[in-house]
Design a protein around this motif. Structure first.
Motif: not given
Length: 144
Positions: A14-32
Motif C-alpha cells: 500500500t505504501v509503495k502504491r501511494w509513493v508511486a501515485e505521488f510521484k505521478r503528480g497526485r497531491s491529495s490523500t483523499d479517495d477519488e
C-alpha cells in the motif's frame, strides 16, 4: 510506521502504491470520488451490537470489531414455506404431472392459451446489494 501504528499500519504494498501515485503528480490523500451512492447496510440491530462491543472495551480497534462481524450475502430461498405448505405443493405437483404421463403431446394445449400474455417483471437486488453485516455467532440470514 510499524513501531508507531503497530498492527494498524498499512502494508508495504500500500505504501509503495501511494509513493508511486505521488510521484505521478497526485497531491491529495483523499479517495477519488466513486460513481453512485455509497453501499450502506446498517440496521438498528447492527448499530446496537457494535455499540455494545465498544462499550465493553473502549479501546477496541476497527480490526477487532471486524473480526467479530462479517458481511455476508443472505441465502436466497424461493419462499420460506412451512412443512405443511411444502407437502401441499408436492401433492399438487404430482397431480399435475399425472396428465402429462398419460398424454405428453397434448399436455401443454390444456394449459397454454394464445389469448393474452402476462409477464411478471421483477429485478432482485444484486448479491453485492443484498449483503448485510452479521455477528460471528448469529445464523446466516435468509431472504425470500
Amino acid at each position: 510506521m510499524l513501531s508507531i501504528l503497530g498492527e494498524d499500519a498499512p502494508s508495504y504494498a500500500t505504501v509503495k502504491r501511494w509513493v508511486a501515485e505521488f510521484k505521478r503528480g497526485r497531491s491529495s490523500t483523499d479517495d477519488e470520488p466513486r460513481p453512485g451512492p455509497p453501499v450502506v447496510s446498517s440496521t438498528p440491530e447492527i448499530v446496537q451490537r457494535i455499540l455494545d462491543i465498544v462499550m465493553d472495551d473502549r479501546r477496541v480497534t476497527q480490526r477487532q470489531i471486524a473480526n467479530r462481524m462479517h458481511k455476508v450475502s443472505a441465502r436466497w430461498v424461493p419462499k420460506l414455506l412451512t412443512a405443511d405448505q411444502k407437502r401441499q405443493r408436492e401433492s399438487l405437483s404430482r397431480e399435475n404431472f399425472k396428465p402429462f404421463e398419460g398424454d405428453p403431446d397434448n399436455f401443454l394445449k390444456r394449459f397454454v392459451t394464445m389469448d393474452e400474455t402476462w409477464v411478471h417483471h421483477f429485478e432482485p437486488e444484486s448479491k453485492q446489494q443484498s449483503k448485510q453485516w452479521k455477528h460471528v455467532t448469529s445464523p446466516i440470514p435468509k431472504k425470500a
